[in-house]
Design a protein around this motif. Sequence first.
Motif, mmCIF file in Angstrom:
data_model
loop_
_atom_site.group_PDB
_atom_site.id
_atom_site.type_symbol
_atom_site.label_atom_id
_atom_site.label_comp_id
_atom_site.label_asym_id
_atom_site.label_seq_id
_atom_site.Cartn_x
_atom_site.Cartn_y
_atom_site.Cartn_z
ATOM 1 N N SER A 57 46.526 39.307 37.581
ATOM 2 C CA SER A 57 46.944 37.916 37.766
ATOM 3 C C SER A 57 47.446 37.687 39.185
ATOM 4 O O SER A 57 48.177 38.527 39.732
ATOM 5 C CB SER A 57 48.049 37.571 36.765
ATOM 6 O OG SER A 57 48.580 36.279 37.017
ATOM 7 N N PRO A 58 47.104 36.546 39.785
ATOM 8 C CA PRO A 58 47.556 36.260 41.153
ATOM 9 C C PRO A 58 49.065 36.100 41.277
ATOM 10 O O PRO A 58 49.610 36.228 42.373
ATOM 11 C CB PRO A 58 46.823 34.955 41.505
ATOM 12 C CG PRO A 58 46.433 34.348 40.200
ATOM 13 C CD PRO A 58 46.201 35.487 39.273
ATOM 14 N N LYS A 59 49.746 35.837 40.163
ATOM 15 C CA LYS A 59 51.199 35.642 40.256
ATOM 16 C C LYS A 59 51.928 36.934 40.598
ATOM 17 O O LYS A 59 53.090 36.902 41.007
ATOM 18 C CB LYS A 59 51.740 35.041 38.967
ATOM 19 C CG LYS A 59 51.678 35.950 37.760
ATOM 20 C CD LYS A 59 52.239 35.247 36.527
ATOM 21 C CE LYS A 59 52.192 36.138 35.294
ATOM 22 N NZ LYS A 59 52.723 35.445 34.095
ATOM 23 N N ASN A 107 54.003 41.284 44.466
ATOM 24 C CA ASN A 107 54.516 42.620 44.152
ATOM 25 C C ASN A 107 53.656 43.707 44.787
ATOM 26 O O ASN A 107 54.167 44.702 45.316
ATOM 27 C CB ASN A 107 54.554 42.834 42.634
ATOM 28 C CG ASN A 107 55.509 41.890 41.925
ATOM 29 O OD1 ASN A 107 56.134 41.055 42.557
ATOM 30 N ND2 ASN A 107 55.635 42.035 40.621
ATOM 31 N N LEU A 108 52.329 43.511 44.717
ATOM 32 C CA LEU A 108 51.402 44.490 45.271
ATOM 33 C C LEU A 108 51.532 44.586 46.792
ATOM 34 O O LEU A 108 51.416 45.666 47.369
ATOM 35 C CB LEU A 108 49.969 44.126 44.882
ATOM 36 C CG LEU A 108 49.662 44.090 43.374
ATOM 37 C CD1 LEU A 108 48.251 43.572 43.129
ATOM 38 C CD2 LEU A 108 49.817 45.477 42.765
ATOM 39 N N SER A 115 33.056 33.834 38.827
ATOM 40 C CA SER A 115 33.837 34.829 39.542
ATOM 41 C C SER A 115 35.263 34.801 39.007
ATOM 42 O O SER A 115 35.782 33.736 38.679
ATOM 43 C CB SER A 115 33.841 34.545 41.043
ATOM 44 O OG SER A 115 32.538 34.606 41.565
ATOM 45 N N ASN A 116 35.891 35.957 38.916
ATOM 46 C CA ASN A 116 37.260 36.009 38.423
ATOM 47 C C ASN A 116 38.192 36.566 39.491
ATOM 48 O O ASN A 116 37.774 36.911 40.588
ATOM 49 C CB ASN A 116 37.343 36.828 37.124
ATOM 50 C CG ASN A 116 36.742 38.219 37.280
ATOM 51 O OD1 ASN A 116 37.087 38.956 38.200
ATOM 52 N ND2 ASN A 116 35.823 38.580 36.401
ATOM 53 N N TYR A 117 39.454 36.652 39.141
ATOM 54 C CA TYR A 117 40.459 37.101 40.100
ATOM 55 C C TYR A 117 40.183 38.507 40.595
ATOM 56 O O TYR A 117 40.401 38.810 41.765
ATOM 57 C CB TYR A 117 41.843 37.017 39.458
ATOM 58 C CG TYR A 117 42.950 37.548 40.336
ATOM 59 C CD1 TYR A 117 43.297 36.897 41.526
ATOM 60 C CD2 TYR A 117 43.652 38.705 39.991
ATOM 61 C CE1 TYR A 117 44.299 37.379 42.338
ATOM 62 C CE2 TYR A 117 44.666 39.188 40.798
ATOM 63 C CZ TYR A 117 44.985 38.531 41.970
ATOM 64 O OH TYR A 117 45.978 39.010 42.778
ATOM 65 N N TYR A 118 39.699 39.398 39.703
ATOM 66 C CA TYR A 118 39.370 40.761 40.114
ATOM 67 C C TYR A 118 38.339 40.763 41.240
ATOM 68 O O TYR A 118 38.429 41.556 42.185
ATOM 69 C CB TYR A 118 38.821 41.555 38.916
ATOM 70 C CG TYR A 118 39.862 42.319 38.153
ATOM 71 C CD1 TYR A 118 40.574 41.706 37.126
ATOM 72 C CD2 TYR A 118 40.139 43.638 38.440
ATOM 73 C CE1 TYR A 118 41.529 42.396 36.407
ATOM 74 C CE2 TYR A 118 41.089 44.341 37.720
ATOM 75 C CZ TYR A 118 41.788 43.715 36.704
ATOM 76 O OH TYR A 118 42.728 44.414 36.010
#
Length: 387
Positions: A115-117, A121-122, A312-315
């Motif tokens: 998730s982009p939220k 953190n990353l 397309s997805n977040y990954y």
Amino acid sequence: MAQSVRIQPDLQFVKELQAVGGDSLKKCYQCATCSVACPISPASNPYPRKEMVWASWGLKDKLINNPDIWLCHNCGTCSDLCPRGAKPGDLLSALRNMAYQRVNLFPTIGKWMSSPKYLINLIAIPAILWAVIWFIRAGQLGTAFPVTEAGDIVYGLLFPGDFTIDPIFMATFFGMMFCFFKGTKNLISSFKPEGSTLVLGKQKSMLMCLKDVLLEEIMTHKKFKDCGDDRSDRKAGHMLVFYAFLALMVVTGVVAVGHWGGYLFPAYAIHTPLHLAHPVKLLANVGAVMLLTGMAILTNRRRAQEASKTKSNYYDWYLLNVIWAVALTGVLSELFRLAGIPQIAYTVYYMHLVTVWMLFAYLPWSKLGHLVYRTAALTYVRHMGRR
């Protein structure tokens, strides 16, 4: 008389699957167009039709223990030809995204990757790590943007390789490899293919099957031809990025061996920054150009897919953006160093260190992890006698 089987759907699993990219699942009415259209789907228990059935019924165990979800090369043909717009290709991608979290250690990182939220953190982990090193070294040197007496910018002044970059990235690399080892072990042990397999003749060992997969499929991207993508920009983009990474890996290895080996054999020591005409530097720059070209092709293709039936997805975008950040900050670090602008050069190099660490440290949980897990699945099915 056939024995009846009680099916207990996992409705929460269906919701999770829809949330990570399988949102069009309920449109499927089992016409089997997807399995017929797929050029690499096996005749026995073909995918992705059975995966669409299992997903609709919420049969979590059958799906996540199924090696076939890793064999799809995501050409999008099944999604393009689906008369209901159920997007089977998206479903298989969503299943792989869920599998990254399931097979790997530290599932929290897998959750952050979904998730982009959680992106902040990353980024925060390597950003703080390298910022602390920058702060300490700046205090020791009396400046945050050091240059040599000749006015040259040497990144090793601020981020010394011997006790910052090398040990940190070595620990990151071996940690990543351990996570891949455990993840691959968990993946293979979980495989429970439908039906029984009869192997005629002598069964090849897993090691021999791995060699065949690497030489016949991974290094040549042969499956792109089987999928009808042999002459497409998709194959060209993947090949450029794949071999660019190999070239840059060779450069990193040669520099590391030359640096540390130089303590034992000073005559063969390699010191950075290298001259632009140095063979290793030439290979690095060629690899950078290949990477940028391949990324441009894949990004343009991904944007074109946004208007088609393949979603397309977040990954997908997370991985593309991280690789773009690595490539651009790497090239700009060299250019600003040559231009002699220390304030910008060191800032961009700091960003390069952050993004490179993100790429490698989170690799087992990112979409690029399919390079390892798909290879493991292909090796497994070959070992079981399926081609």
